[in-house]
Design a protein around this motif. Sequence first.
Motif, PDB file in Angstrom:
ATOM      1  N   HIS A  45       0.847  -1.197   0.000  1.00  0.00           N
ATOM      2  CA  HIS A  45       0.000   0.000   0.000  1.00  0.00           C
ATOM      3  C   HIS A  45       0.883   1.248   0.000  1.00  0.00           C
ATOM      4  CE1 HIS A  45      -3.210  -2.571   2.250  1.00  0.00           C
ATOM      5  NE2 HIS A  45      -3.102  -2.905   0.974  1.00  0.00           N
ATOM      6  N   TYR A  46       1.539   1.474  -1.126  1.00  0.00           N
ATOM      7  CA  TYR A  46       2.516   2.560  -1.214  1.00  0.00           C
ATOM      8  C   TYR A  46       1.876   3.940  -1.117  1.00  0.00           C
ATOM      9  CZ  TYR A  46       5.312  -1.337  -2.779  1.00  0.00           C
ATOM     10  OH  TYR A  46       5.942  -2.547  -2.845  1.00  0.00           O
ATOM     11  N   GLN A  47       0.709   4.115  -1.703  1.00  0.00           N
ATOM     12  CA  GLN A  47       0.043   5.419  -1.650  1.00  0.00           C
ATOM     13  C   GLN A  47      -0.341   5.777  -0.213  1.00  0.00           C
ATOM     14  OE1 GLN A  47      -0.331   7.605  -4.263  1.00  0.00           O
ATOM     15  NE2 GLN A  47      -1.062   9.051  -2.751  1.00  0.00           N
ATOM     16  N   THR A  48      -0.818   4.807   0.532  1.00  0.00           N
ATOM     17  CA  THR A  48      -1.181   5.054   1.933  1.00  0.00           C
ATOM     18  C   THR A  48       0.047   5.444   2.740  1.00  0.00           C
ATOM     19  OG1 THR A  48      -2.981   3.457   1.745  1.00  0.00           O
ATOM     20  CG2 THR A  48      -2.307   4.077   3.967  1.00  0.00           C
ATOM     21  N   ALA A  49       1.132   4.703   2.559  1.00  0.00           N
ATOM     22  CA  ALA A  49       2.372   5.027   3.265  1.00  0.00           C
ATOM     23  C   ALA A  49       2.883   6.400   2.854  1.00  0.00           C
ATOM     24  CB  ALA A  49       3.424   3.958   2.994  1.00  0.00           C
ATOM     25  N   PHE A  50       2.810   6.702   1.568  1.00  0.00           N
ATOM     26  CA  PHE A  50       3.239   7.996   1.046  1.00  0.00           C
ATOM     27  C   PHE A  50       2.492   9.129   1.747  1.00  0.00           C
ATOM     28  CE2 PHE A  50       2.639  11.465  -1.984  1.00  0.00           C
ATOM     29  CZ  PHE A  50       3.944  11.724  -2.393  1.00  0.00           C
ATOM     30  N   MET A  51       1.194   8.954   1.939  1.00  0.00           N
ATOM     31  CA  MET A  51       0.379   9.985   2.576  1.00  0.00           C
ATOM     32  C   MET A  51       0.691  10.122   4.069  1.00  0.00           C
ATOM     33  SD  MET A  51      -1.271  11.185   0.049  1.00  0.00           S
ATOM     34  CE  MET A  51      -2.445  12.240   0.851  1.00  0.00           C
ATOM     35  N   LEU A  52       1.131   9.054   4.705  1.00  0.00           N
ATOM     36  CA  LEU A  52       1.446   9.090   6.136  1.00  0.00           C
ATOM     37  C   LEU A  52       2.770   9.782   6.438  1.00  0.00           C
ATOM     38  CD1 LEU A  52       0.489   5.449   7.191  1.00  0.00           C
ATOM     39  CD2 LEU A  52      -0.586   7.550   8.021  1.00  0.00           C
ATOM     40  N   LEU A  53       3.716   9.643   5.539  1.00  0.00           N
ATOM     41  CA  LEU A  53       5.078  10.106   5.804  1.00  0.00           C
ATOM     42  C   LEU A  53       5.260  11.578   5.474  1.00  0.00           C
ATOM     43  CD1 LEU A  53       6.873   6.983   4.350  1.00  0.00           C
ATOM     44  CD2 LEU A  53       6.713   7.616   6.768  1.00  0.00           C
ATOM     45  N   ASP A  54       6.096  12.223   6.269  1.00  0.00           N
ATOM     46  CA  ASP A  54       6.389  13.645   6.095  1.00  0.00           C
ATOM     47  C   ASP A  54       7.716  13.797   5.361  1.00  0.00           C
ATOM     48  OD1 ASP A  54       6.802  16.351   6.277  1.00  0.00           O
ATOM     49  OD2 ASP A  54       7.093  16.371   8.451  1.00  0.00           O
ATOM     50  N   PRO A  55       7.689  14.283   4.114  1.00  0.00           N
ATOM     51  CA  PRO A  55       8.943  14.408   3.358  1.00  0.00           C
ATOM     52  C   PRO A  55       9.884  15.476   3.902  1.00  0.00           C
ATOM     53  CG  PRO A  55       7.147  15.397   2.133  1.00  0.00           C
ATOM     54  CD  PRO A  55       6.541  14.726   3.342  1.00  0.00           C
ATOM     55  N   THR A  56       9.427  16.290   4.845  1.00  0.00           N
ATOM     56  CA  THR A  56      10.299  17.307   5.435  1.00  0.00           C
ATOM     57  C   THR A  56      10.911  16.831   6.749  1.00  0.00           C
ATOM     58  OG1 THR A  56       8.470  18.374   6.617  1.00  0.00           O
ATOM     59  CG2 THR A  56       8.942  19.167   4.380  1.00  0.00           C
ATOM     60  N   SER A  57      10.704  15.579   7.095  1.00  0.00           N
ATOM     61  CA  SER A  57      11.253  15.024   8.325  1.00  0.00           C
ATOM     62  C   SER A  57      12.779  15.055   8.296  1.00  0.00           C
ATOM     63  CB  SER A  57      10.764  13.583   8.507  1.00  0.00           C
ATOM     64  OG  SER A  57      11.391  12.997   9.623  1.00  0.00           O
ATOM     65  N   ASN A  58      13.372  15.125   9.465  1.00  0.00           N
ATOM     66  CA  ASN A  58      14.825  15.064   9.581  1.00  0.00           C
ATOM     67  C   ASN A  58      15.312  13.645   9.855  1.00  0.00           C
ATOM     68  OD1 ASN A  58      15.079  17.811   9.219  1.00  0.00           O
ATOM     69  ND2 ASN A  58      14.915  18.241  11.388  1.00  0.00           N
ATOM     70  N   CYS A  59      14.402  12.710   9.976  1.00  0.00           N
ATOM     71  CA  CYS A  59      14.728  11.333  10.334  1.00  0.00           C
ATOM     72  C   CYS A  59      15.031  10.522   9.070  1.00  0.00           C
ATOM     73  CB  CYS A  59      13.564  10.729  11.113  1.00  0.00           C
ATOM     74  SG  CYS A  59      13.830   9.020  11.576  1.00  0.00           S
TER      75      CYS A  59
END
Length: 103
Positions: free
Chosen positions: A50-64
Amino acid sequence: MEIIQSAIIHSIDTLNYDTAQFLAERLVAQDPYNLEYTYLLAKSHVLIGHYQTAFMLLDPTSNCLKIILLFATCCLHLKKFTEGDVTVTRWIDQYHNGSLIRY
């Protein structure tokens, strides 16, 4: 919470991704701002496909780093190459500036 996290990791290790997803959803429901819980939920979605769901959950501006790498993995599968590239490049720039969370 640590017991549930251990159960999620065990579920992932034993390829029981649906259980990992269910448990991770419970953790995120209890603390939606916890990056580790969100990461575990997104990882379980990626493992299920479920790549789209994971994509929506993750913050691309994270420092992690592990969040950035999982986000880039989602971008690869969703053919969002530019977005993944920009996110990883931004992280590399932050690495050189020393402004990262390391866990």
